[in-house]
Write a protein that holds these residues in place. Structure first.
Motif, mmCIF file in Angstrom:
data_model
loop_
_atom_site.group_PDB
_atom_site.id
_atom_site.type_symbol
_atom_site.label_atom_id
_atom_site.label_comp_id
_atom_site.label_asym_id
_atom_site.label_seq_id
_atom_site.Cartn_x
_atom_site.Cartn_y
_atom_site.Cartn_z
ATOM 1 N N LYS A 30 0.807 -1.221 0.000
ATOM 2 C CA LYS A 30 0.000 0.000 0.000
ATOM 3 C C LYS A 30 0.837 1.267 0.000
ATOM 4 N N ARG A 31 2.152 1.136 -0.125
ATOM 5 C CA ARG A 31 2.990 2.325 -0.147
ATOM 6 C C ARG A 31 2.738 3.136 -1.423
ATOM 7 N N PRO A 32 2.880 4.443 -1.349
ATOM 8 C CA PRO A 32 2.721 5.256 -2.564
ATOM 9 C C PRO A 32 3.938 5.123 -3.469
ATOM 10 N N ILE A 33 3.785 5.567 -4.685
ATOM 11 C CA ILE A 33 4.923 5.714 -5.582
ATOM 12 C C ILE A 33 5.337 7.183 -5.579
ATOM 13 N N ALA A 34 6.587 7.427 -5.896
ATOM 14 C CA ALA A 34 7.070 8.800 -6.064
ATOM 15 C C ALA A 34 7.248 9.062 -7.555
ATOM 16 N N ILE A 35 6.821 10.244 -7.991
ATOM 17 C CA ILE A 35 6.949 10.628 -9.394
ATOM 18 C C ILE A 35 7.712 11.944 -9.459
ATOM 19 N N VAL A 36 8.905 11.909 -10.050
ATOM 20 C CA VAL A 36 9.746 13.097 -10.179
ATOM 21 C C VAL A 36 9.482 13.733 -11.532
ATOM 22 N N ILE A 37 9.074 15.005 -11.519
ATOM 23 C CA ILE A 37 8.730 15.717 -12.752
ATOM 24 C C ILE A 37 9.426 17.076 -12.760
ATOM 25 N N PRO A 38 10.395 17.312 -13.648
ATOM 26 C CA PRO A 38 10.988 18.646 -13.781
ATOM 27 C C PRO A 38 10.108 19.533 -14.664
ATOM 28 N N VAL A 39 9.994 20.802 -14.287
ATOM 29 C CA VAL A 39 9.163 21.741 -15.038
ATOM 30 C C VAL A 39 9.922 23.050 -15.193
ATOM 31 N N PHE A 40 9.934 23.561 -16.417
ATOM 32 C CA PHE A 40 10.512 24.881 -16.660
ATOM 33 C C PHE A 40 9.507 25.694 -17.481
ATOM 34 N N ASN A 41 8.731 26.502 -16.797
ATOM 35 C CA ASN A 41 7.736 27.398 -17.401
ATOM 36 C C ASN A 41 6.573 26.672 -18.077
ATOM 37 N N ASP A 42 6.596 25.367 -18.160
ATOM 38 C CA ASP A 42 5.587 24.618 -18.915
ATOM 39 C C ASP A 42 4.426 24.217 -18.013
ATOM 40 N N TRP A 43 3.820 25.195 -17.333
ATOM 41 C CA TRP A 43 2.824 24.895 -16.307
ATOM 42 C C TRP A 43 1.480 24.480 -16.889
ATOM 43 N N THR A 44 1.148 24.961 -18.070
ATOM 44 C CA THR A 44 -0.120 24.544 -18.682
ATOM 45 C C THR A 44 -0.115 23.054 -18.977
ATOM 46 N N ALA A 45 0.960 22.588 -19.597
ATOM 47 C CA ALA A 45 1.077 21.159 -19.884
ATOM 48 C C ALA A 45 1.142 20.356 -18.589
ATOM 49 N N PHE A 46 1.844 20.886 -17.584
ATOM 50 C CA PHE A 46 1.932 20.155 -16.326
ATOM 51 C C PHE A 46 0.570 20.008 -15.664
ATOM 52 N N GLY A 47 -0.236 21.058 -15.709
ATOM 53 C CA GLY A 47 -1.565 20.972 -15.114
ATOM 54 C C GLY A 47 -2.403 19.867 -15.743
ATOM 55 N N ILE A 48 -2.339 19.768 -17.065
ATOM 56 C CA ILE A 48 -3.070 18.700 -17.757
ATOM 57 C C ILE A 48 -2.496 17.344 -17.376
ATOM 58 N N LEU A 49 -1.156 17.265 -17.321
ATOM 59 C CA LEU A 49 -0.511 16.005 -16.972
ATOM 60 C C LEU A 49 -0.900 15.569 -15.565
ATOM 61 N N ALA A 50 -0.899 16.501 -14.605
ATOM 62 C CA ALA A 50 -1.226 16.141 -13.223
ATOM 63 C C ALA A 50 -2.647 15.610 -13.118
ATOM 64 N N ARG A 51 -3.584 16.212 -13.839
ATOM 65 C CA ARG A 51 -4.967 15.713 -13.807
ATOM 66 C C ARG A 51 -5.059 14.338 -14.463
ATOM 67 N N ALA A 52 -4.272 14.120 -15.517
ATOM 68 C CA ALA A 52 -4.260 12.801 -16.153
ATOM 69 C C ALA A 52 -3.666 11.751 -15.213
ATOM 70 N N ILE A 53 -2.592 12.116 -14.499
ATOM 71 C CA ILE A 53 -2.008 11.195 -13.531
ATOM 72 C C ILE A 53 -3.015 10.861 -12.443
ATOM 73 N N GLU A 54 -3.731 11.858 -11.974
ATOM 74 C CA GLU A 54 -4.763 11.624 -10.954
ATOM 75 C C GLU A 54 -5.805 10.630 -11.452
ATOM 76 N N ALA A 55 -6.257 10.795 -12.687
ATOM 77 C CA ALA A 55 -7.241 9.867 -13.251
ATOM 78 C C ALA A 55 -6.678 8.455 -13.339
ATOM 79 N N VAL A 56 -5.410 8.338 -13.707
ATOM 80 C CA VAL A 56 -4.769 7.029 -13.796
ATOM 81 C C VAL A 56 -4.672 6.383 -12.414
ATOM 82 N N LEU A 57 -4.273 7.171 -11.421
ATOM 83 C CA LEU A 57 -4.103 6.622 -10.075
ATOM 84 C C LEU A 57 -5.430 6.160 -9.492
ATOM 85 N N VAL A 58 -6.474 6.939 -9.703
ATOM 86 C CA VAL A 58 -7.795 6.554 -9.197
ATOM 87 C C VAL A 58 -8.244 5.245 -9.847
ATOM 88 N N GLU A 59 -8.057 5.152 -11.148
ATOM 89 C CA GLU A 59 -8.480 3.958 -11.873
ATOM 90 C C GLU A 59 -7.673 2.737 -11.445
#
Length: 366
Positions: A30-59
């Motif tokens: 039941k331990r979580p996973i760690a996800i390392v994500i570097p971001v440089f000004n690309d916050w719009t894409a990151f926001g979409i990615l984070a919501r997609a990751i959330e959907a994947v984790l829930v599923e």
């Protein structure tokens, strides 16, 4: 036409349904996973990615700590991070802010050092880009492969790509040169799952500060490649161009500097033997046959001597440069990464030991 966000999420759900039928993710850990994500000004894409990751984790019934490394961005990502955190169910955010732009590879190194502090609390550490080209729907598959091969680093071996012909040609040339210089095959990028037990070996290696994928190869750790397609960017344009691609390739080759030096010296030694053999042939032709023309032996011998001298000079210069660099202190990420971090803000949702609460715990407390 690029697919909409809703269409991407629908595709994620469909692919996850197939993954759940075939994956062997353990239900006991039941331990979580760690996800390392570097971001440089690309916050719009990151926001979409984070919501997609959330959907994947829930599923997939997984939890994850997102270690977001802000690589000295001059655009603020606070609003995006707050929006993601407020909507998260299976995500916990750990933002890190670098004092200056260090580059993609070093931002990954800083994120892995942060993950190393709590490595035993994770079932796997995943590294991925923040623009969506590393598809989040593959996360359960990487976790399943990591648990099926607990002693190996699981690397996403690239199949189909979408960067275009020029990038594909340049990347192919880079892989060929890398193979010639190092004798190794580099056919994967950043997207991978690292066993917690191997993280210490990586973050204490100076090579991690130069190039992540090359440092994985140089580490000697067993690598298990999983063929996966590369996705398309969620938003914005890539900053990768010919200059950055060449610099990226040189950094990868620099990780194997000593191997390249040995290969160069062997090549120059073979070349020198060839030059000496050519000089012997010139002498034999000059004095043992009647084929010689006036002055040609002197010119040919002089030219061969110059070439031999240049080869010897190149070998001596390369060896001296390598020995001089070895005498200089190197950056070890586990020791030096904290010098590049800005002091984190104290958050109201942190526990007494400084660890942020999970979203469900925060909502229950409120």
């Amino acid at each position: 036409m690029e697919p909409s966000e809703a269409e991407r999420f629908a595709r994620v759900s469909c692919e996850l349904s197939a993954l759940r039928r075939t994956s062997c993710v353990s239900v006991r850990d039941k331990r979580p996973i760690a996800i390392v994500i570097p971001v440089f000004n690309d916050w719009t894409a990151f926001g979409i990615l984070a919501r997609a990751i959330e959907a994947v984790l829930v599923e997939a019934d997984l939890r994850a700590e997102l270690i977001i490394v802000d690589d000295g961005s001059w655009q603020s990502g606070e609003d995006v991070l707050a929006e993601v955190e407020n909507a998260a169910q299976q995500l916990r955010l750990q933002p890190l802010v670098l004092a200056t732009n260090l580059g993609h590879q070093r931002a990954i190194a800083v994120g892995l050092v942060q993950a190393h502090k709590r490595a035993s609390a994770y079932r796997a550490i995943i590294v991925m880009d923040g623009d969506g080209e590393d598809q989040p729907e593959h996360i359960p598959l990487l976790v399943a492969e990591a648990e099926a091969h607990p002693n190996s680093v699981i690397c996403a071996q690239r199949r189909r790509r979408f960067e275009g012909f020029r990038f594909a040609l340049g990347y192919g040339i880079f892989k060929l040169i890398f193979r010639i210089c190092t004798g190794q095959c580099i056919d994967f990028g950043h997207y991978c799952a690292i066993p917690p037990a191997h993280l210490s070996r990586l973050v204490h290696a100076p090579a991690l500060w130069s190039h992540f994928a090359a440092s994985l190869i140089r580490s000697g750790l067993p690598l298990h490649r999983v063929p996966l397609d590369r996705g398309q960017r969620y938003a914005g344009r890539s900053t990768m161009n010919a200059t950055t691609l060449i610099r990226h390739g040189l950094n990868a080759i620099a990780v194997f500097e000593d191997v390249c030096l040995v290969r160069l010296l062997v090549t120059l030694a073979a070349f020198g033997c060839g030059v000496v053999s050519a000089m012997i042939i010139v002498v034999l032709v000059r004095f043992c046959t009647d084929l010689a023309m006036p002055g040609w032996a002197t010119n040919a011998a002089g030219l061969l001597v110059v070439v031999l001298f240049q080869a010897a000079l190149l070998a001596a210069t390369a060896a001296a440069a390598h020995l001089n660099r070895r005498a200089l202190p190197e950056i070890v990420p586990a020791r030096d990464a904290h010098w590049f971090l800005l002091a984190p803000n104290v958050r109201a949702d942190e526990t007494n030991d400084g660890e942020a609460k999970w979203p469900a715990d925060r909502r229950a407390a409120s």
